[in-house]
Scaffold this motif. Structure first.
Motif, PDB file in Angstrom:
ATOM      1  N   TYR A  47       5.280  -2.890   8.931  1.00  0.00           N
ATOM      2  CA  TYR A  47       5.990  -2.730   7.658  1.00  0.00           C
ATOM      3  C   TYR A  47       5.586  -1.421   6.981  1.00  0.00           C
ATOM      4  CZ  TYR A  47       7.801  -7.544   7.537  1.00  0.00           C
ATOM      5  OH  TYR A  47       8.491  -8.704   7.800  1.00  0.00           O
ATOM      6  N   VAL A  48       4.302  -1.092   7.047  1.00  0.00           N
ATOM      7  CA  VAL A  48       3.808   0.139   6.427  1.00  0.00           C
ATOM      8  C   VAL A  48       4.477   1.361   7.044  1.00  0.00           C
ATOM      9  CG1 VAL A  48       1.777   1.646   6.248  1.00  0.00           C
ATOM     10  CG2 VAL A  48       1.585  -0.776   5.676  1.00  0.00           C
ATOM     11  N   ALA A  49       4.579   1.386   8.365  1.00  0.00           N
ATOM     12  CA  ALA A  49       5.199   2.519   9.051  1.00  0.00           C
ATOM     13  C   ALA A  49       6.651   2.700   8.621  1.00  0.00           C
ATOM     14  CB  ALA A  49       5.113   2.323  10.567  1.00  0.00           C
ATOM     15  N   LEU A  50       7.377   1.583   8.503  1.00  0.00           N
ATOM     16  CA  LEU A  50       8.769   1.642   8.070  1.00  0.00           C
ATOM     17  C   LEU A  50       8.864   2.134   6.626  1.00  0.00           C
ATOM     18  CD1 LEU A  50      11.796   1.027   8.351  1.00  0.00           C
ATOM     19  CD2 LEU A  50      11.295  -1.358   7.774  1.00  0.00           C
ATOM     20  N   LEU A  51       8.020   1.608   5.756  1.00  0.00           N
ATOM     21  CA  LEU A  51       8.059   2.005   4.343  1.00  0.00           C
ATOM     22  C   LEU A  51       7.683   3.469   4.154  1.00  0.00           C
ATOM     23  CD1 LEU A  51       6.475  -1.187   2.758  1.00  0.00           C
ATOM     24  CD2 LEU A  51       8.817  -0.371   2.411  1.00  0.00           C
ATOM     25  N   LEU A  52       6.788   3.972   4.978  1.00  0.00           N
ATOM     26  CA  LEU A  52       6.383   5.372   4.865  1.00  0.00           C
ATOM     27  C   LEU A  52       7.566   6.292   5.134  1.00  0.00           C
ATOM     28  CD1 LEU A  52       4.090   7.352   4.365  1.00  0.00           C
ATOM     29  CD2 LEU A  52       3.552   7.246   6.805  1.00  0.00           C
ATOM     30  N   VAL A  53       8.381   5.939   6.101  1.00  0.00           N
ATOM     31  CA  VAL A  53       9.584   6.732   6.394  1.00  0.00           C
ATOM     32  C   VAL A  53      10.549   6.681   5.216  1.00  0.00           C
ATOM     33  CG1 VAL A  53      11.637   6.873   7.855  1.00  0.00           C
ATOM     34  CG2 VAL A  53       9.391   6.494   8.881  1.00  0.00           C
ATOM     35  N   ILE A  54      10.718   5.495   4.646  1.00  0.00           N
ATOM     36  CA  ILE A  54      11.648   5.348   3.513  1.00  0.00           C
ATOM     37  C   ILE A  54      11.163   6.145   2.308  1.00  0.00           C
ATOM     38  CG2 ILE A  54      12.623   3.701   1.862  1.00  0.00           C
ATOM     39  CD1 ILE A  54      12.524   1.590   4.106  1.00  0.00           C
ATOM     40  N   LEU A  55       9.879   6.094   2.028  1.00  0.00           N
ATOM     41  CA  LEU A  55       9.343   6.745   0.833  1.00  0.00           C
ATOM     42  C   LEU A  55       9.224   8.263   0.970  1.00  0.00           C
ATOM     43  CD1 LEU A  55       6.588   4.195  -0.264  1.00  0.00           C
ATOM     44  CD2 LEU A  55       8.808   4.603  -1.313  1.00  0.00           C
ATOM     45  N   THR A  56       9.268   8.778   2.186  1.00  0.00           N
ATOM     46  CA  THR A  56       9.278  10.243   2.359  1.00  0.00           C
ATOM     47  C   THR A  56      10.704  10.767   2.506  1.00  0.00           C
ATOM     48  OG1 THR A  56       8.858   9.940   4.729  1.00  0.00           O
ATOM     49  CG2 THR A  56       6.965  10.418   3.346  1.00  0.00           C
ATOM     50  N   TYR A  57      11.647   9.895   2.800  1.00  0.00           N
ATOM     51  CA  TYR A  57      13.091  10.146   2.915  1.00  0.00           C
ATOM     52  C   TYR A  57      13.469  11.559   3.406  1.00  0.00           C
ATOM     53  CZ  TYR A  57      12.188  11.098  -2.143  1.00  0.00           C
ATOM     54  OH  TYR A  57      11.681  11.515  -3.353  1.00  0.00           O
ATOM     55  N   GLY A  58      12.857  11.950   4.503  1.00  0.00           N
ATOM     56  CA  GLY A  58      13.223  13.214   5.158  1.00  0.00           C
ATOM     57  C   GLY A  58      12.705  14.453   4.483  1.00  0.00           C
ATOM     58  N   MET A  59      11.855  14.324   3.472  1.00  0.00           N
ATOM     59  CA  MET A  59      11.397  15.478   2.708  1.00  0.00           C
ATOM     60  C   MET A  59      10.470  16.396   3.496  1.00  0.00           C
ATOM     61  SD  MET A  59      12.751  15.661  -0.330  1.00  0.00           S
ATOM     62  CE  MET A  59      14.264  15.156   0.470  1.00  0.00           C
ATOM     63  N   GLU A  60       9.771  15.852   4.470  1.00  0.00           N
ATOM     64  CA  GLU A  60       8.872  16.669   5.282  1.00  0.00           C
ATOM     65  C   GLU A  60       9.668  17.708   6.071  1.00  0.00           C
ATOM     66  OE1 GLU A  60       5.132  15.951   8.364  1.00  0.00           O
ATOM     67  OE2 GLU A  60       6.707  14.439   8.194  1.00  0.00           O
ATOM     68  N   THR A  61      10.673  17.251   6.808  1.00  0.00           N
ATOM     69  CA  THR A  61      11.513  18.172   7.566  1.00  0.00           C
ATOM     70  C   THR A  61      12.311  19.080   6.636  1.00  0.00           C
ATOM     71  OG1 THR A  61      11.721  16.586   9.385  1.00  0.00           O
ATOM     72  CG2 THR A  61      13.395  18.308   9.261  1.00  0.00           C
ATOM     73  N   ALA A  62      12.812  18.531   5.530  1.00  0.00           N
ATOM     74  CA  ALA A  62      13.578  19.327   4.567  1.00  0.00           C
ATOM     75  C   ALA A  62      12.722  20.450   3.982  1.00  0.00           C
ATOM     76  CB  ALA A  62      14.113  18.436   3.451  1.00  0.00           C
ATOM     77  N   PHE A  63      11.450  20.177   3.764  1.00  0.00           N
ATOM     78  CA  PHE A  63      10.553  21.214   3.245  1.00  0.00           C
ATOM     79  C   PHE A  63      10.482  22.396   4.203  1.00  0.00           C
ATOM     80  CE2 PHE A  63       6.213  22.979   3.451  1.00  0.00           C
ATOM     81  CZ  PHE A  63       6.211  23.674   2.254  1.00  0.00           C
ATOM     82  N   PHE A  64      10.291  22.117   5.499  1.00  0.00           N
ATOM     83  CA  PHE A  64      10.223  23.210   6.468  1.00  0.00           C
ATOM     84  C   PHE A  64      11.540  23.981   6.531  1.00  0.00           C
ATOM     85  CE2 PHE A  64       6.860  20.448   8.390  1.00  0.00           C
ATOM     86  CZ  PHE A  64       5.816  21.334   8.180  1.00  0.00           C
ATOM     87  N   ARG A  65      12.645  23.265   6.464  1.00  0.00           N
ATOM     88  CA  ARG A  65      13.951  23.901   6.558  1.00  0.00           C
ATOM     89  C   ARG A  65      14.206  24.832   5.368  1.00  0.00           C
ATOM     90  NH1 ARG A  65      17.690  26.414   9.360  1.00  0.00           N
ATOM     91  NH2 ARG A  65      19.835  25.921   8.787  1.00  0.00           N
ATOM     92  N   PHE A  66      13.978  24.346   4.161  1.00  0.00           N
ATOM     93  CA  PHE A  66      14.305  25.128   2.960  1.00  0.00           C
ATOM     94  C   PHE A  66      13.229  26.164   2.638  1.00  0.00           C
ATOM     95  CE2 PHE A  66      17.421  21.865   2.631  1.00  0.00           C
ATOM     96  CZ  PHE A  66      18.444  22.391   1.862  1.00  0.00           C
ATOM     97  N   ALA A  67      11.975  25.877   2.931  1.00  0.00           N
ATOM     98  CA  ALA A  67      10.914  26.849   2.675  1.00  0.00           C
ATOM     99  C   ALA A  67      11.041  28.072   3.575  1.00  0.00           C
ATOM    100  CB  ALA A  67       9.546  26.195   2.873  1.00  0.00           C
ATOM    101  N   ASN A  68      11.706  27.905   4.728  1.00  0.00           N
ATOM    102  CA  ASN A  68      11.884  29.013   5.669  1.00  0.00           C
ATOM    103  C   ASN A  68      13.215  29.745   5.488  1.00  0.00           C
ATOM    104  OD1 ASN A  68       9.571  29.235   7.732  1.00  0.00           O
ATOM    105  ND2 ASN A  68       9.933  27.030   7.663  1.00  0.00           N
ATOM    106  N   LYS A  69      14.038  29.287   4.523  1.00  0.00           N
ATOM    107  CA  LYS A  69      15.288  30.002   4.255  1.00  0.00           C
ATOM    108  C   LYS A  69      14.997  31.260   3.434  1.00  0.00           C
ATOM    109  CE  LYS A  69      18.835  26.408   4.541  1.00  0.00           C
ATOM    110  NZ  LYS A  69      19.982  25.787   3.846  1.00  0.00           N
ATOM    111  N   LYS A  70      15.618  32.344   3.803  1.00  0.00           N
ATOM    112  CA  LYS A  70      15.343  33.631   3.165  1.00  0.00           C
ATOM    113  C   LYS A  70      15.719  33.664   1.688  1.00  0.00           C
ATOM    114  CE  LYS A  70      15.773  36.310   7.430  1.00  0.00           C
ATOM    115  NZ  LYS A  70      16.495  37.395   8.150  1.00  0.00           N
ATOM    116  N   ASP A  71      16.743  32.897   1.302  1.00  0.00           N
ATOM    117  CA  ASP A  71      17.211  32.954  -0.082  1.00  0.00           C
ATOM    118  C   ASP A  71      16.587  31.858  -0.960  1.00  0.00           C
ATOM    119  OD1 ASP A  71      18.487  30.998   1.369  1.00  0.00           O
ATOM    120  OD2 ASP A  71      20.403  31.197   0.332  1.00  0.00           O
TER     121      ASP A  71
END
Length: 489
Positions: free
Chosen positions: A52-76
């Protein structure tokens, strides 16, 4: 090649922290299986709650980890504004989650089968909320390529966690028998398995203090327009993450509800303990992911990006196949990680490891839709794979028990992997060395077949034979890839 060398270096640092950490964490498996008998179902409770913890961790981060890398590396985009906005967003949602769970704790505990121990649920709710928040500073460390601090904090958590578990499951129970009045002030034997959850919370909260530099020294800004674009990018990743983690945990969550026998927690404990032996594959996949995700996003637009991904895929498969063969070869030794009462579940190890390989390949393939901003495809692939897994569990667990769980994971990951490859070949073609990869798969399959069908009575001779076969695999890879040792001058 310079890019691959950088990837290899970071993978080595992340990998050492993961491998050493997981190895140390494995100390908890023999500890729990020795102190929590199969009949008590204690390890089944741990397996179930942490699913249950593993599932909830994914829900509570809601893709922000990958989104951070994507947007932090955008030039603009301003990386600090991206980091600040995401940090505020995840902190807010995590706090709201904790408040809701605590407000409805009796109902939530009853629903998942822990009405007698609502404290387990409450403690782990707070723990997973802190974990979700920590995900963003940990991602920031990876973005800044501060792999050493990342690894140090991961290891600190694990060492502290193990030390306290040893204290509360070995040392204090022993002392309590002789000095109940003194030891009783800090130890209560009636808490039992609950100490595993209380210790986890303490260690998780403590690690947050070490993010002081990552949480201060900049102006907190929440950019609503930016977050709208980030959420538009990340919500399919959330769906992808939910379905992906369900591929790993749905069997352990569903098992108590669908297993036909009365010993559901005991059987789940056997399956959970045996699966731990196969987790070396998860360590390799996780270490690779930690280094590979910021690496790939950082190379966006480079001419050799696709070629690098193809080579990385090949070497990932080589090393995971080597790990698979090594674990199966020495399973007669590795089985002592868990108590003998749990050995009946060891037949799931090759199946679970094969499923982990496919999950790793699927992760590598996933970059085509992340780099082209078609993340919705990831949700589709993982959703279909999850549906396959759940269907097999529901249909066959009542008949075959936890063996159905292992094969369901294999089928689910395999489905998602194949779908991602064929659809991705249309939108973002990468020239993977398929013939070379197929050759390695065939060789590994042949060696595994010898492992299975040529089992000698003498364990030492059997291990020697398997070691020779393992060496054959390594020799073939070294020759085929033209590896060279550095010459001495």
């Amino acid at each position: 090649m310079a890019g691959l060398k950088s990837l290899a270096k970071d993978t080595a640092i992340y990998g050492m922290s993961s491998i050493v950490g997981r190895f140390l964490n494995y100390l908890l498996v023999p500890l729990y299986t020795a102190k929590l008998s199969v009949e008590s179902g204690g390890y089944g409770v741990i397996t179930n709650i942490y699913s249950y913890v593993a599932l909830l961790l994914v829900i509570l981060t809601y893709g922000m980890e990958t989104a951070f890398f994507r947007f932090a590396n955008k030039k603009d985009e301003d990386p600090n504004k991206v980091y600040s906005s995401i940090l505020i967003s995840v902190a807010t949602t995590s706090l709201l989650f904790v408040l809701l769970v605590l407000a409805f704790l009796p109902q939530v505990s009853s629903f998942i089968g822990y009405s007698a121990h609502p404290e387990y649920v409450g403690v782990m709710a707070v723990c997973v909320a802190i974990d979700a928040f920590q995900t963003i500073p940990f991602a920031y460390l990876r973005y800044k390529k501060r792999a050493m601090k990342f690894a140090a904090l991961k290891l600190l958590f694990i060492v502290l966690n193990i030390a306290l578990n040893l204290a509360y499951f070995v040392l204090l129970p022993s002392l309590y028998e002789s000095y109940p009045d003194v030891v009783g002030k800090i130890y209560d034997p009636s808490v039992g398995v609950g100490y595993a959850f209380f210790i986890n919370l303490f260690c998780t909260a403590l690690i947050t203090l070490f993010f002081w530099k990552e949480l201060t020294g900049f102006k907190y800004v929440f950019d609503a327009r930016l977050m709208k674009r980030i959420l538009s990018y990340s919500w399919p990743i959330l769906v992808l993450g939910i379905t992906g983690i369900l591929n790993q945990t749905a069997d352990k969550i569903l098992f108590p509800f669908i297993y036909a026998g009365s010993d559901a927690t005991a059987q789940l404990g056997i399956y959970g303990a045996a699966s731990k032996v196969a987790m070396i594959m998860a360590v390799i996949t996780q270490a690779f992911r930690y280094a590979y995700e910021p690496f790939v996003f950082g190379k966006t637009g480079d001419r050799d990006s696709a070629d690098t991904q193809a080579q990385a895929m090949k070497f990932f498969i080589i090393f995971t196949l080597l790990a698979f063969l090594a674990v199966v070869a020495y399973l007669d030794i590795l089985k002592y990680i868990i108590a003998p009462d749990y050995w009946s579940g060891l037949r799931v190890v090759p199946i679970v490891m094969a499923a982990e390989i496919m999950m790793g390949v699927y992760f590598n393939l996933s970059f085509w839709y992340k780099l082209t901003d078609r993340t919705i495809w990831g949700a589709v692939f993982s959703g279909i794979g999850c549906a396959v897994l759940v269907a097999i569990n529901v249909a066959f667990v009542p008949i075959y028990g936890y063996m159905a769980c292992a094969w369901a994971g294999f089928a689910g990951y395999g489905t998602a992997m194949l779908l991602s490859y064929f659809v991705g070949n249309k939108y973002y073609p990468v020239n993977y060395p398929l013939k070379r990869i197929a050759g390695y798969l065939a060789l590994a399959g042949a060696i595994f077949a010898v492992y299975e069908f040529v089992a000698l009575d003498n364990m030492l001779v059997n291990l020697l034979l398997r070691t020779v076969l393992l060496a054959v695999f390594v020799a073939v890879v070294v020759k085929a890839e033209h590896f060279r040792l550095p010459s001495r001058r």
